[in-house]
Write a protein that holds these residues in place. Structure first.
Motif, PDB file in Angstrom:
ATOM      1  N   ARG A   1      40.827  42.077  46.767  1.00 42.54           N
ATOM      2  CA  ARG A   1      41.423  41.837  45.442  1.00 42.54           C
ATOM      3  C   ARG A   1      42.134  40.496  45.391  1.00 42.54           C
TER       4      ARG A   1
ATOM      5  N   PHE B   1      42.793  38.516  41.615  1.00 45.75           N
ATOM      6  CA  PHE B   1      43.173  39.512  40.622  1.00 45.75           C
ATOM      7  C   PHE B   1      44.520  40.141  40.970  1.00 45.75           C
TER       8      PHE B   1
ATOM      9  N   GLN C   1      46.874  43.601  40.566  1.00 44.42           N
ATOM     10  CA  GLN C   1      46.501  45.019  40.554  1.00 44.42           C
ATOM     11  C   GLN C   1      46.137  45.466  39.141  1.00 44.42           C
TER      12      GLN C   1
ATOM     13  N   LEU D   1      42.579  44.130  38.098  1.00 43.55           N
ATOM     14  CA  LEU D   1      41.494  44.871  38.731  1.00 43.55           C
ATOM     15  C   LEU D   1      41.412  46.291  38.180  1.00 43.55           C
TER      16      LEU D   1
ATOM     17  N   LYS E   1      39.412  46.316  35.089  1.00 38.70           N
ATOM     18  CA  LYS E   1      37.980  46.153  35.345  1.00 38.70           C
ATOM     19  C   LYS E   1      37.341  47.438  35.885  1.00 38.70           C
TER      20      LYS E   1
ATOM     21  N   TRP F   1      34.751  48.164  43.169  1.00 43.67           N
ATOM     22  CA  TRP F   1      35.799  47.250  43.653  1.00 43.67           C
ATOM     23  C   TRP F   1      35.163  46.000  44.249  1.00 43.67           C
TER      24      TRP F   1
ATOM     25  N   ASN G   1      33.232  43.880  41.607  1.00 45.71           N
ATOM     26  CA  ASN G   1      34.117  43.124  40.718  1.00 45.71           C
ATOM     27  C   ASN G   1      34.848  41.991  41.428  1.00 45.71           C
ATOM     28  N   THR G   2      35.061  42.149  42.722  1.00 43.69           N
ATOM     29  CA  THR G   2      35.763  41.091  43.476  1.00 43.69           C
ATOM     30  C   THR G   2      34.802  40.182  44.231  1.00 43.69           C
TER      31      THR G   2
END
Length: 93
Positions: A11, A16, A18, A21, A24, A50, A53-54
């Protein structure tokens, strides 16, 4: 399996918070915190979302395959040093 530190590193590497994220992933910021602190274990679908997205799929694959963070970093360093050495020596010759 203690995956919280890996999730947090993914993350933060993506830049991002918390809250960002969580938005998302369609979960609460509290759940992100719980996952990162290993007080709640994420479902595999959450892990996949997770890392997608990261943009850190390779980190999770390495972790799930049993490669610890230090080994990953050492491999990256060894590769980088070898590549730079090749470039420098290739330029001299």
């Amino acid at each position: 399996m203690r995956v919280g530190a890996i999730l947090k590193a993914c993350r933060t590497r993506a830049g991002f918070s918390q809250e960002e994220l969580a938005d998302k992933l369609y979960i609460s910021q509290s759940d992100v915190s719980k996952y990162e602190n290993d007080t709640m274990e994420p479902h595999i679908s959450t892990l996949q979302a997770w890392t997608n997205n990261t943009q850190t799929q390779e980190v999770m694959v390495a972790f799930l395959c049993g490669v610890d963070g230090l080994s990953v970093m050492q491999s990256v360093l060894d590769f980088a040093v070898g590549t730079v050495g090749t470039i420098l020596l290739g330029g001299i010759l």
